[in-house]
Design an enzyme around this catalytic site. Sequence first.
Site, PDB file in Angstrom:
ATOM      1  N   ASP A   1       3.644 -64.746 -36.160  1.00 50.61           N
ATOM      2  CA  ASP A   1       5.465 -65.051 -36.728  1.00 50.61           C
ATOM      3  C   ASP A   1       5.109 -65.662 -34.899  1.00 50.61           C
ATOM      4  OD1 ASP A   1       7.111 -66.015 -38.261  1.00 50.61           O
ATOM      5  OD2 ASP A   1       7.921 -64.296 -37.363  1.00 50.61           O
TER       6      ASP A   1
ATOM      7  N   ASP B   1       9.910 -66.736 -34.720  1.00 44.07           N
ATOM      8  CA  ASP B   1      11.307 -66.742 -34.787  1.00 44.07           C
ATOM      9  C   ASP B   1      11.372 -64.712 -34.928  1.00 44.07           C
ATOM     10  OD1 ASP B   1      12.444 -68.670 -34.709  1.00 44.07           O
ATOM     11  OD2 ASP B   1      12.581 -68.840 -36.878  1.00 44.07           O
TER      12      ASP B   1
END
Length: 339
Positions: free
Chosen positions: A22, A24
């Site tokens: 991922d 963020d």
Amino acid sequence: MRPSTVADGPTPLDGVDTVLADLDGVVYRGSVAIDHAVESLTAAAETRRVGYITNNASRTAATVAAQLSGYGLHVTADDVVTSPQAAVRLLVDAVPAGSTVLVVGGDGLTSVLEAEGFRVTRSADDEPAAVVQGFSPEVGWSDLAEASFALAADIPWIATNTDWTIPQERGTAPGNGTLVSAVHTAVGRLPVTAGKPETPIFTAAVERFGATTAMFIGDRLDTDILGARRAGLVSVLVLTGIDGAKQVLAAEKGSRPDFIVGDLRELSQPYPEIVEHDEDDVHVVTVRQARVAVRGGVVRVLAAGGDPVDLLRAGAHAVWGTGRAIYGLDIDPALHPGE
């Protein structure tokens, strides 16, 4: 209490041929790279395929790749799988090729749809064949209203993702889930979702990278870990983003990670073994120097150990096993990054 012998096991990376991360809360927060993320992912890329998955639909894969490259990672647009890319896979199966689609979102969404041959509109008056909704900081009331007007015709509605929050440099801000919820309130139905925690985005990544055994690294239990487990991937929660100790201890069965790490350096370090033993009516869980005891559904700390993540690992294992209330488990506030 008798002492327990505790050994470290294999690293989280052992047996994995593809690492999916991922963005963020894992690689960066806002525009700032997270400590140790870049060098750790660069090291992993020396022996494994590394790709990046993002639910954020506001930017193109090329834009994301440029940002990651700016931190020193070797990334191209093909290394980035976005929720709009997953959404268009669903759209192709839902409406005829070349259809007019009402879009709520930014360039990260419109560019993908147009590349696939769809005609993008912002108005319900154009009688779109479907609505596709994604996050953009510029989305306003009029955009949500047009989507609501269009959905009165009972056409397909696809959301890139339903994340309630999005991490920013200044703190945590409302995500696409809040915008989807506004339309849901108006139209009385829910969209099909392409991004995490649903499986289309993970399927797209596994297929693109030809993964046999893939690992997914995320900072959220309700999207990253839940989605990875649904997709059958090895799951790693890193404590540098939204979720911390409180969320880990309260995690439902389907969103419990295979590994918990303080930062990404621990991907290549031996993962501590969890050792359990019973003493009369007390069950003891040990992770290196951290020890907790379970008695009658109550979990108590016996030794905090040197690494606060070890205490969280031990506490989580104990709590998940009891399924009851927790008392006396004092977790380091540093393990609550989202607060």
